[in-house]
Design an enzyme around this catalytic site. Sequence first.
Site, short mmCIF file in Angstrom:
data_model
loop_
_atom_site.label_atom_id
_atom_site.label_comp_id
_atom_site.label_asym_id
_atom_site.label_seq_id
_atom_site.Cartn_x
_atom_site.Cartn_y
_atom_site.Cartn_z
N ALA A 287 -21.88 -1.56 -46.55
CA ALA A 287 -21.43 -2.94 -46.66
C ALA A 287 -22.32 -3.87 -45.83
O ALA A 287 -22.71 -3.52 -44.70
CB ALA A 287 -19.99 -3.04 -46.15
N ALA A 288 -22.64 -5.05 -46.40
CA ALA A 288 -23.51 -6.00 -45.69
C ALA A 288 -22.89 -6.40 -44.36
O ALA A 288 -23.58 -6.56 -43.35
CB ALA A 288 -23.75 -7.22 -46.57
N CYS A 289 -21.54 -6.51 -44.32
CA CYS A 289 -20.89 -6.96 -43.10
C CYS A 289 -20.91 -5.89 -42.00
O CYS A 289 -20.50 -6.13 -40.89
CB CYS A 289 -19.47 -7.41 -43.38
SG CYS A 289 -18.54 -6.22 -44.32
N HIS A 290 -21.39 -4.68 -42.34
CA HIS A 290 -21.50 -3.63 -41.32
C HIS A 290 -22.96 -3.40 -40.92
O HIS A 290 -23.31 -2.36 -40.39
CB HIS A 290 -20.92 -2.30 -41.83
CG HIS A 290 -19.43 -2.32 -41.91
ND1 HIS A 290 -18.72 -1.41 -42.65
CD2 HIS A 290 -18.51 -3.16 -41.35
CE1 HIS A 290 -17.42 -1.68 -42.55
NE2 HIS A 290 -17.28 -2.74 -41.76
#
Length: 409
Positions: free
Chosen positions: A350-353
């Site tokens: 995930a981009a947010c990780h």
Amino acid sequence: MEAAGARNRDARGRAEKSPPESRKVYMDYNATTPLEPEVIEAMTEAMREAWGNPSSSYPAGRKAKEIINTARENLAKMIGGQPQDVIFTSGGTESNNLVIQSMVKHFHKVHAANGDTGGHPSPVDRALPHIITCTVEHDSIRLPLEHLGEERKAEVTFVPVSKVNGQVEAEDILAAVRPATCLVTIMLANNETGVVMPVPEISRRVRALNQQRAAGGLPEVLVHTDAAQALGKQRVDVRDLGVDFLTIVGHKFYGPRIGALYVRGLGEHTPLYPMLFGGGQERNFRPGTENTPMIAGLGKAEFGERIHLNSQFPGAKRLPNTCNFSIQGPQLQGRALLAQCQTLLASVGAACHSDLGDRPSPVLLSCGIPVDVARNAIRLSVGRSSTRAEVDLVVQDLKQAVARLEGQA
Ligand SMILES: Cc1ncc(COP(=O)(O)O)c(C=O)c1O
């Protein structure tokens, strides 16, 4: 014959321009598929290095045995089965015939013997074995069944498929079951229409029925699927399908022209009677000196043994655009691999990780993916404008990146 691009002559012998040279496009992959370059490589290496008889104990023989064992493991992994449940055959025709002949022999052995010897009598003693199939099966199912029917060695019900959706209905299969039914054989995907048959539902319902049948002393109904057309085009997992037998055909998924048969609990849960008798290979279920190069190619055909698919869970439905995988190897952490790619723009999760650094995705770990596999994960997600050609490009890019990281390029 005139060379390509030369001028044709018209009726009066005058030169006229040839039509622009037409590019041929192969779109007959259900008939057969070309061999993957890696498959050709594996076969060539086996021919060169592993020419010995796999039953021999000197190095060329041992190497052949190793190759066969690895191929069996790869094939088993590809279908979610156990290596000891896979036997190699000459192809789909043989695998399909073997299942049918075996079930007929088993039925005759168990029930004729009971009738003759006064052993535990069963309601189907002296009956003919009954087999259920559908009307759109490949000839390697249809013809042996018709033949057995003509010879009065078995009775067969050909269940029609629906004119609405091209599928055979599980309900109709169940309705066709008789006391002497011993086998249901339904292809996983049809070779002409591509329609996928409801094999998991059929297996589930047959299993439930078997419990009642056992109480009444009736034979267990086993389920076979001919997966020739499904393998390589969709996920095929014997645990999801719930089948007892599954036919594998190499040349439909970029492999060589041999096949295999999966038999759940071969020789223990599920009986298998050989059609051939000989030197004891394949534990006597399919004797004959193993064709090492072809087996090596079959073991290489689908996914290389190094690819771990991180989002294939038995029974789970997934978004069709998302693929999460790891290429296994100590230098192939997801981030390192992506950094080596020259074409591919993707991420390891995930981009947010993205602030996780080199730590593996907690999502994958929560789903039970081992740490060393999760560390190498790459997530690919395609969109509306993605093309097949782009996917091919990315595969090449990844292969070259792996070779660079492993110091082979
Ligand atoms: C559905 C299906 N089953 C079985 C086979 C038989 O495979 P083979 O001819 O390689 O033995 C084919 C081949 O066309 C097929 O499409």
